[in-house]
Design a protein around this motif. Structure first.
Motif, PDB file in Angstrom:
ATOM      1  N   LEU A   1       0.823  -1.199   0.000  1.00 34.60           N
ATOM      2  CA  LEU A   1       0.000   0.000   0.000  1.00 34.60           C
ATOM      3  C   LEU A   1       0.865   1.260   0.000  1.00 34.60           C
ATOM      4  O   LEU A   1       0.539   2.231  -0.707  1.00 34.60           O
ATOM      5  N   ALA A   2       1.940   1.247   0.761  1.00 34.76           N
ATOM      6  CA  ALA A   2       2.856   2.394   0.773  1.00 34.76           C
ATOM      7  C   ALA A   2       3.526   2.581  -0.579  1.00 34.76           C
ATOM      8  O   ALA A   2       3.694   3.716  -1.052  1.00 34.76           O
ATOM      9  N   LEU A   3       3.900   1.489  -1.213  1.00 36.89           N
ATOM     10  CA  LEU A   3       4.525   1.567  -2.535  1.00 36.89           C
ATOM     11  C   LEU A   3       3.557   2.143  -3.573  1.00 36.89           C
ATOM     12  O   LEU A   3       3.906   3.055  -4.332  1.00 36.89           O
ATOM     13  N   LEU A   4       2.331   1.614  -3.594  1.00 35.82           N
ATOM     14  CA  LEU A   4       1.334   2.124  -4.533  1.00 35.82           C
ATOM     15  C   LEU A   4       0.953   3.568  -4.225  1.00 35.82           C
ATOM     16  O   LEU A   4       0.780   4.387  -5.135  1.00 35.82           O
ATOM     17  N   GLY A   5       0.822   3.885  -2.948  1.00 36.77           N
ATOM     18  CA  GLY A   5       0.469   5.251  -2.557  1.00 36.77           C
ATOM     19  C   GLY A   5       1.538   6.253  -2.916  1.00 36.77           C
ATOM     20  O   GLY A   5       1.237   7.358  -3.377  1.00 36.77           O
ATOM     21  N   SER A   6       2.788   5.884  -2.738  1.00 35.02           N
ATOM     22  CA  SER A   6       3.866   6.811  -3.085  1.00 35.02           C
ATOM     23  C   SER A   6       3.970   6.978  -4.600  1.00 35.02           C
ATOM     24  O   SER A   6       4.229   8.087  -5.090  1.00 35.02           O
ATOM     25  N   ALA A   7       3.756   5.922  -5.360  1.00 35.81           N
ATOM     26  CA  ALA A   7       3.769   6.040  -6.821  1.00 35.81           C
ATOM     27  C   ALA A   7       2.617   6.917  -7.295  1.00 35.81           C
ATOM     28  O   ALA A   7       2.791   7.772  -8.174  1.00 35.81           O
ATOM     29  N   TRP A   8       1.442   6.734  -6.696  1.00 41.29           N
ATOM     30  CA  TRP A   8       0.294   7.556  -7.069  1.00 41.29           C
ATOM     31  C   TRP A   8       0.547   9.019  -6.722  1.00 41.29           C
ATOM     32  O   TRP A   8       0.258   9.923  -7.520  1.00 41.29           O
ATOM     33  N   ALA A   9       1.077   9.269  -5.510  1.00 41.86           N
ATOM     34  CA  ALA A   9       1.343  10.650  -5.101  1.00 41.86           C
ATOM     35  C   ALA A   9       2.386  11.302  -5.995  1.00 41.86           C
ATOM     36  O   ALA A   9       2.266  12.483  -6.345  1.00 41.86           O
TER      37      ALA A   9
ATOM     38  N   LEU B   1      -6.080   9.354 -13.270  1.00 44.62           N
ATOM     39  CA  LEU B   1      -5.184   9.083 -12.153  1.00 44.62           C
ATOM     40  C   LEU B   1      -5.716   9.612 -10.829  1.00 44.62           C
ATOM     41  O   LEU B   1      -5.562   8.969  -9.793  1.00 44.62           O
ATOM     42  N   LEU B   2      -6.374  10.756 -10.851  1.00 45.49           N
ATOM     43  CA  LEU B   2      -6.807  11.382  -9.604  1.00 45.49           C
ATOM     44  C   LEU B   2      -7.820  10.541  -8.820  1.00 45.49           C
ATOM     45  O   LEU B   2      -7.678  10.381  -7.610  1.00 45.49           O
ATOM     46  N   PRO B   3      -8.867   9.972  -9.443  1.00 48.09           N
ATOM     47  CA  PRO B   3      -9.805   9.157  -8.654  1.00 48.09           C
ATOM     48  C   PRO B   3      -9.371   7.691  -8.506  1.00 48.09           C
ATOM     49  O   PRO B   3     -10.134   6.869  -8.006  1.00 48.09           O
TER      50      PRO B   3
ATOM     51  N   LEU C   1      -9.758   1.833  -6.662  1.00 54.26           N
ATOM     52  CA  LEU C   1      -9.083   0.680  -6.056  1.00 54.26           C
ATOM     53  C   LEU C   1      -9.753   0.261  -4.752  1.00 54.26           C
ATOM     54  O   LEU C   1      -9.844  -0.935  -4.451  1.00 54.26           O
ATOM     55  N   LEU C   2     -10.223   1.222  -3.982  1.00 50.12           N
ATOM     56  CA  LEU C   2     -10.919   0.906  -2.736  1.00 50.12           C
ATOM     57  C   LEU C   2     -12.231   0.177  -3.020  1.00 50.12           C
ATOM     58  O   LEU C   2     -12.566  -0.803  -2.337  1.00 50.12           O
ATOM     59  N   VAL C   3     -12.966   0.613  -4.018  1.00 47.90           N
ATOM     60  CA  VAL C   3     -14.220  -0.062  -4.400  1.00 47.90           C
ATOM     61  C   VAL C   3     -13.925  -1.474  -4.917  1.00 47.90           C
ATOM     62  O   VAL C   3     -14.630  -2.429  -4.572  1.00 47.90           O
ATOM     63  N   ALA C   4     -12.872  -1.610  -5.721  1.00 49.41           N
ATOM     64  CA  ALA C   4     -12.505  -2.931  -6.236  1.00 49.41           C
ATOM     65  C   ALA C   4     -12.101  -3.866  -5.098  1.00 49.41           C
ATOM     66  O   ALA C   4     -12.468  -5.047  -5.090  1.00 49.41           O
ATOM     67  N   PHE C   5     -11.357  -3.343  -4.118  1.00 48.27           N
ATOM     68  CA  PHE C   5     -10.968  -4.164  -2.972  1.00 48.27           C
ATOM     69  C   PHE C   5     -12.192  -4.573  -2.160  1.00 48.27           C
ATOM     70  O   PHE C   5     -12.286  -5.711  -1.685  1.00 48.27           O
TER      71      PHE C   5
END
Length: 92
Positions: free
Chosen positions: A11-19, A38-40, A45-49
């Protein structure tokens, strides 16, 4: 590493890449359609999870095995406990 640690690292890896992509560093300019998608992305991803989690719980519930022997043994223990409580003066 525990499963929680693995999830948090991912999650940290994906979050940092997104940021990094969403904040648009000076040397990187994304085209408008990519930026709008990219913004939403975290919400998607939260809905898919959530859908995946719901499907997993539903599947596990549908394929849950019954233990007839354990149920019968538990009923015997309950009957023995009730009989013991009746002997001690408790009324149901």
């Amino acid at each position: 590493m525990t499963k929680l640690g693995q999830w948090l690292c991912g999650l940290a890896l994906l979050g940092s890449a997104w940021a990094a992509l969403a904040l648009a560093p000076p040397g990187l300019r994304l085209p408008a359609p990519y930026r709008q998608a990219l913004l939403p992305l975290p919400v998607y991803l939260l809905v898919a999870f959530g859908c995946y989690s719901l499907a997993t719980v539903g599947y596990r519930l549908a394929t849950f095995n019954d233990c007839e022997e354990a149920a019968a043994e538990l009923q015997e223990h309950i009957s023995a406990a009730r009989e013991d409580l009746r002997r001690r003066g408790l009324q149901f």
